[in-house]
Design a protein around this motif. Structure first.
Motif, short mmCIF file in Angstrom:
data_model
loop_
_atom_site.label_atom_id
_atom_site.label_comp_id
_atom_site.label_asym_id
_atom_site.label_seq_id
_atom_site.Cartn_x
_atom_site.Cartn_y
_atom_site.Cartn_z
N LEU A 104 0.74 -1.01 -0.31
CA LEU A 104 0.06 0.09 -0.19
C LEU A 104 0.50 0.88 -0.26
O LEU A 104 0.30 2.13 -0.60
N ALA A 105 1.98 1.02 0.89
CA ALA A 105 3.23 2.32 0.75
C ALA A 105 3.59 3.09 -0.83
O ALA A 105 3.24 3.62 -1.31
N LEU A 106 3.41 1.26 -1.36
CA LEU A 106 4.25 2.01 -3.12
C LEU A 106 3.21 2.23 -3.17
O LEU A 106 3.83 3.48 -4.18
N GLY A 107 2.06 2.23 -3.46
CA GLY A 107 0.70 2.20 -4.55
C GLY A 107 0.99 4.06 -3.93
O GLY A 107 0.20 4.75 -4.77
N VAL A 108 0.07 4.18 -2.85
CA VAL A 108 0.22 5.77 -2.37
C VAL A 108 2.04 6.45 -3.16
O VAL A 108 1.24 7.80 -3.34
N ALA A 109 2.57 6.19 -2.64
CA ALA A 109 3.93 6.90 -2.92
C ALA A 109 4.05 7.07 -4.54
O ALA A 109 3.58 8.77 -4.97
N HIS A 110 3.33 5.97 -5.30
CA HIS A 110 3.13 6.48 -6.97
C HIS A 110 2.05 7.19 -7.06
O HIS A 110 2.12 7.86 -7.84
N LEU A 111 1.24 7.45 -6.37
CA LEU A 111 -0.33 8.33 -6.34
C LEU A 111 0.18 9.38 -5.94
O LEU A 111 0.47 10.46 -6.66
N LEU A 112 1.68 9.72 -5.75
CA LEU A 112 1.25 11.43 -4.86
C LEU A 112 3.39 11.65 -6.20
O LEU A 112 3.34 12.86 -5.38
N ASP A 113 3.69 10.63 -6.65
CA ASP A 113 4.26 10.97 -7.09
C ASP A 113 4.07 11.96 -8.39
O ASP A 113 5.43 12.93 -9.09
N VAL A 114 3.03 11.86 -8.89
CA VAL A 114 2.62 12.20 -9.51
C VAL A 114 2.15 13.91 -9.71
O VAL A 114 1.88 13.87 -8.13
N ARG A 115 1.50 14.51 -11.00
CA ARG A 115 1.51 16.18 -10.81
C ARG A 115 0.26 16.39 -9.33
O ARG A 115 -1.17 16.30 -10.37
N ALA A 190 5.49 5.10 3.01
CA ALA A 190 5.28 6.11 1.79
C ALA A 190 5.73 7.43 1.85
O ALA A 190 6.42 7.30 0.34
N LEU A 191 5.61 8.30 2.50
CA LEU A 191 6.76 9.10 2.75
C LEU A 191 8.19 8.52 2.46
O LEU A 191 9.12 9.53 1.20
N ILE A 192 8.89 8.05 2.66
CA ILE A 192 10.13 7.16 2.66
C ILE A 192 10.48 6.78 0.65
O ILE A 192 11.10 7.44 0.14
N TYR A 193 8.77 6.30 0.58
CA TYR A 193 9.48 5.64 -0.65
C TYR A 193 9.15 6.85 -1.68
O TYR A 193 9.81 7.20 -2.57
N LEU A 194 8.32 8.17 -1.33
CA LEU A 194 8.26 8.89 -1.62
C LEU A 194 9.50 10.07 -2.66
O LEU A 194 10.09 10.53 -3.63
N ALA A 195 10.38 9.97 -1.49
CA ALA A 195 11.46 10.73 -1.41
C ALA A 195 12.16 9.72 -2.45
O ALA A 195 13.06 10.46 -2.62
N ALA A 196 12.36 8.64 -2.09
CA ALA A 196 13.83 7.34 -3.27
C ALA A 196 13.00 8.10 -5.09
O ALA A 196 14.21 7.72 -5.25
#
Length: 316
Positions: A104-115, A190-196
């Motif tokens: 779930l964290a990967l999915g949330v990070a991927h959604l937050l990574d888009v504009r 998710a925020l850790i994945y987003l930063a990465a």
């Protein structure tokens, strides 16, 4: 006659130079000394003291009355069904919580990574459960998973599913406790994945798009390899957290306390340690359980490190 001229530096200058060199060499050690002093006082000393205590039969009510038993407390764990039950519950809840949580964290990070609009607000919302008190979150989830008036059973009833006894069921209770962990830690990971994700060069995505790679293939072959260090870190931290799980199962059952349910159905190693040391007052046994938890983590991570070359050879 004129006095002979001095060719070398004076003794005061030599002393100043020596003091200056000594200060420059000792400055790094002085800067890191507070960390090592605090680590020694609050990290290393308790670790050694716990190992020493585990070799004695000692009660919390009389810690000065010790009886040397050697490795008896550890040998006793090998034949203790409650210890193995707690170990199984810890592993089961850990898997039920860690795998969905990281996915779930990967999915949330991927959604937050888009504009997206209001991306900062979404990131704050994702981190809010992590900032919530363990006690408050667990008590709320205990109400949600209530057998008679819980909202989860109410929603299941709308779907035509019979009510579930979330607090007394052997697997239902594990799922309920795992859901609390998932809710609290998904946003943090998710925020850790987003930063990465944001450190992955955008040129790689552009090159993959020019080669005709779909978004899914870009995620598999560009994003995931760039996230490997972050993935390893979150798996490591989640495994340690699952092994030390205490607050959620402690507060989930109404009146169950350290027993982890009427049949110990969700008693973790952390709860069993607490029960032995602060309920049954067996301090030596509790110390042995603490070191057994450390040894289990060392074995797990040692095995994972040995398997890394094999997984790399297979392209994992």
């Amino acid at each position: 006659m004129t006095a002979p001229s001095r060719t070398g530096p004076g003794p005061r200058r030599v002393r100043r130079e020596r003091l200056g060199r000594l200060r420059s060499r000792s400055a790094p050690y002085a800067l890191i000394a507070p960390f090592f002093l605090l680590f020694g006082a609050f990290g290393l000393f308790p670790l050694v003291a716990t190992a020493w205590t585990s070799l004695f039969r000692v009660e919390l009510t009389a810690p000065e009355a010790r009886e040397w038993v050697g490795l008896h407390n550890y040998a006793r764990l090998l034949h203790d069904e409650f210890f193995w039950n707690a170990l199984f519950n810890t592993a089961a809840i850990g898997v039920l919580a860690t795998v969905p949580q990281l996915l779930l964290a990967l999915g949330v990070a991927h959604l937050l990574d888009v504009r997206l609009r209001a991306r900062l607000a979404f990131r704050v919302v994702a981190l809010a459960p992590y900032a919530t008190s363990v006690a408050a979150a667990t008590l709320v989830f205990a109400l949600l998973f209530g057998r008679d008036q819980g909202m989860v059973n109410w929603a299941l009833g709308l779907a035509g599913i019979a009510p579930v006894d979330w607090q007394n069921g052997p697997w239902a209770s594990k799922v309920a406790v795992a859901s609390i962990v998932i809710w609290r830690w998904t946003g943090y990971n998710a925020l850790i994945y987003l930063a990465a994700m944001q450190t992955v060069p955008r040129e790689l995505y552009e090159a993959a798009a020019l080669d005709g790679a779909s978004r899914w293939r870009q995620f598999l072959h560009v994003t995931l390899p760039g996230l490997r260090p972050a993935l390893l870190f979150t798996v490591l931290v989640s495994t340690i957290g699952a092994t030390q799980l205490f607050g959620e199962p402690m507060l989930f059952g109404s009146g169950a306390g350290a027993s982890g349910g009427a049949d110990h159905q969700y008693q973790t190693l952390g709860l069993y340690l607490y029960e032995q040391g602060w309920v049954n007052l067996h301090l030596g046994r509790a110390a042995a359980i603490a070191w057994a938890m450390l040894l289990i983590l060392a074995v797990v991570f040692g095995a994972a490190r040995l398997l890394r070359p094999v997984l790399r050879g297979r392209g994992v």
